[in-house]
Design a protein around this motif. Structure first.
Motif, mmCIF file in Angstrom:
data_model
loop_
_atom_site.group_PDB
_atom_site.id
_atom_site.type_symbol
_atom_site.label_atom_id
_atom_site.label_comp_id
_atom_site.label_asym_id
_atom_site.label_seq_id
_atom_site.Cartn_x
_atom_site.Cartn_y
_atom_site.Cartn_z
ATOM 1 N N LEU A 163 0.832 -1.199 0.000
ATOM 2 C CA LEU A 163 0.000 0.000 0.000
ATOM 3 C C LEU A 163 0.871 1.254 0.000
ATOM 4 O O LEU A 163 0.615 2.202 -0.754
ATOM 5 N N LEU A 164 1.914 1.263 0.819
ATOM 6 C CA LEU A 164 2.827 2.402 0.867
ATOM 7 C C LEU A 164 3.518 2.601 -0.475
ATOM 8 O O LEU A 164 3.728 3.732 -0.919
ATOM 9 N N ALA A 165 3.853 1.485 -1.115
ATOM 10 C CA ALA A 165 4.543 1.569 -2.400
ATOM 11 C C ALA A 165 3.642 2.109 -3.505
ATOM 12 O O ALA A 165 4.126 2.691 -4.486
ATOM 13 N N SER A 166 2.326 1.944 -3.339
ATOM 14 C CA SER A 166 1.392 2.393 -4.378
ATOM 15 C C SER A 166 0.918 3.829 -4.192
ATOM 16 O O SER A 166 0.334 4.421 -5.101
ATOM 17 N N MET A 167 1.176 4.397 -3.027
ATOM 18 C CA MET A 167 0.728 5.762 -2.752
ATOM 19 C C MET A 167 1.773 6.770 -3.241
ATOM 20 O O MET A 167 2.971 6.588 -3.001
ATOM 21 N N PRO A 168 1.343 7.827 -3.919
ATOM 22 C CA PRO A 168 2.292 8.780 -4.517
ATOM 23 C C PRO A 168 3.209 9.469 -3.515
ATOM 24 O O PRO A 168 4.353 9.773 -3.825
ATOM 25 N N TYR A 169 2.726 9.681 -2.290
ATOM 26 C CA TYR A 169 3.541 10.417 -1.320
ATOM 27 C C TYR A 169 4.428 9.511 -0.463
ATOM 28 O O TYR A 169 5.219 9.991 0.336
ATOM 29 N N THR A 170 4.266 8.186 -0.613
ATOM 30 C CA THR A 170 5.055 7.265 0.214
ATOM 31 C C THR A 170 5.849 6.250 -0.599
ATOM 32 O O THR A 170 6.653 5.519 -0.028
ATOM 33 N N GLN A 171 5.642 6.208 -1.900
ATOM 34 C CA GLN A 171 6.289 5.162 -2.696
ATOM 35 C C GLN A 171 7.799 5.331 -2.781
ATOM 36 O O GLN A 171 8.502 4.395 -3.158
ATOM 37 N N HIS A 172 8.290 6.509 -2.459
ATOM 38 C CA HIS A 172 9.730 6.726 -2.508
ATOM 39 C C HIS A 172 10.355 6.789 -1.117
ATOM 40 O O HIS A 172 11.455 7.309 -0.953
#
Length: 319
Positions: free
Chosen positions: A110-119
Motif C-alpha cells: 500500500l505504501l509503495a502504491s501511494m504517490p507520497y510514500t512510494q519513494h
C-alpha cells in the motif's frame, strides 16, 4: 517501489505469505515454549533478590535465574509444567504469524502504491509496515496471549480446569474486557518492537548475505534484529504480563502477592519504585535466549516455506 526494500514483502501471493507466516509461527512456538514459561514466571515474581525481607515475605516459589527456575518447575510440576499454556499459545502463534506477515505485506504494498510514500527509504517503509502489522496481529490474537499467560502462571494448584473453562470463567466474571487486560501495553510495545525488528532484519540481510551458508544469514539477521528490538521495549512486556493476570483470580497464581495494577503507567511506576530497574527487566536474559531460537526458527522457516510454495507454483505452471 524503492529498490533497496528487501524481498521479504515482495515474494509470494497473499495466500502464500499467510501460509508461510502461520507455519513459521507454529514451529517457532513449539521450540521456545519452555523458555516462555520460565520468562513469565520470572516476570510475575515480585521481589528484590538483594532484599532478604522481600524474599522472606514472598508468597510463592523463589526463582533464581533461568536455570534455577527450570529446575524448580521440573522438580515441582514435572516436564509438562514447561508447556503450560501451550495450546492457546500455539493457536496464538499460528494466527499471529499469518496475520503479522499478511498485514506487513499489505501495508508495504500500500505504501509503495501511494504517490507520497512510494519513494520512502527502505528502512522507513519496513518500520511502518512492521509496526502496523504487529499492532494488528497483537490486537487480533490478544485473548489467546492472555490465556497463555494465565495458564503459564499456574502452579501446582490449577486456576482453570481447562481451556474451555477459562474462556467461560473470564467471560462470566470479567466480561469481554477481561480478555484484553494489558492490551494497551501490548500494542505500545509491539509497535516499536516490530518496526525495529523488520527494519533491522531487512537492513542486516544484505550485510550478512555474503556469509550465507544453507540459509544461515536469514537466521542470523532474525536473531540480531530480535535481540535489539526486544531489549528496547522489554519493560512494556513485563507490564503486559502483570496486567494480564489482574482480576478475581489474581491471588491464585503461583505468586500470590502480585500487586493490583490499574493501568500501564501506574504499573510501570509501581514496578520502578518498588522493584527498581531490575524489576522492569526481570526475565530479560531468558527472553533474549528465547528470542534467538524463536526469531531464527521463525525467519528461517518462513523463507524456506515460501521458497517451497514458490517452487510448487512454478512446477504447476510448467505442466
Amino acid at each position: 517501489m524503492a529498490g533497496d526494500v528487501a524481498q521479504l514483502k515482495d515474494e509470494g501471493s497473499k495466500r502464500q505469505v499467510a501460509i508461510s507466516g502461520a507455519v513459521a509461527g507454529l514451529v517457532s512456538r513449539f521450540v521456545i515454549a519452555p523458555l516462555d514459561v520460565i520468562k513469565i514466571r520470572l516476570q510475575l515474581q515480585v521481589h528484590s533478590m538483594s532484599d532478604p525481607t522481600s524474599i522472606r515475605d514472598l508468597k510463592g516459589p523463589v526463582y533464581r535465574g533461568t536455570l534455577g527456575t527450570l529446575k524448580h518447575i521440573l522438580r515441582e510440576e514435572g516436564i509438562t509444567g514447561l508447556w503450560k499454556g501451550n495450546i492457546p499459545a500455539e493457536a496464538m502463534y499460528l494466527a499471529y504469524g499469518s496475520a503479522q506477515f499478511s498485514a506487513y505485506t499489505y501495508v508495504s504494498q500500500l505504501l509503495a502504491s501511494m504517490p507520497y510514500t512510494q519513494h520512502l527509504p527502505g528502512a522507513a517503509n519496513s518500520f511502518i509496515s512492521g509496526a502496523l502489522g504487529g499492532a494488528c496481529a497483537t490486537t487480533a490474537t490478544y485473548p489467546l496471549d492472555l490465556l497463555r499467560t494465565r495458564f503459564a502462571a499456574q502452579g501446582t494448584d490449577r486456576v482453570y480446569a481447562s481451556l474451555i473453562a477459562s474462556v467461560r470463567d473470564i467471560a462470566e466474571q470479567e466480561g469481554v474486557t477481561g480478555f484484553f487486560r494489558g492490551l494497551s501495553a501490548g500494542v505500545a510495545g509491539i509497535v516499536p518492537y516490530m518496526g525495529l525488528f523488520f527494519a533491522s532484519y531487512e537492513g542486516l540481510k544484505p550485510v550478512l548475505a555474503p556469509f550465507d551458508t544453507f540459509g544461515t544469514s536469514d537466521a542470523a539477521a532474525g536473531v540480531l534484529a530480535s535481540v535489539m528490538a526486544k531489549t528496547a521495549v522489554y519493560p512494556l512486556d513485563t507490564t503486559r504480563k502483570r496486567l494480564q493476570v489482574q482480576g478475581p483470580t489474581l491471588k491464585r497464581y503461583v505468586h500470590h502477592n502480585i500487586p493490583v495494577y490499574s493501568g500501564v503507567l501506574q504499573t510501570l511506576t509501581h514496578i520502578w519504585r518498588n522493584e527498581g530497574r531490575r524489576g522492569l527487566y526481570r526475565g530479560l536474559t531468558v527472553s533474549l535466549i528465547k528470542a534467538a531460537p524463536a526469531s531464527a526458527v521463525t525467519m528461517w522457516t518462513y523463507e524456506r516455506v515460501m521458497a517451497a510454495l514458490l517452487a510448487m507454483e512454478e512446477a504447476l505452471e510448467a505442466t
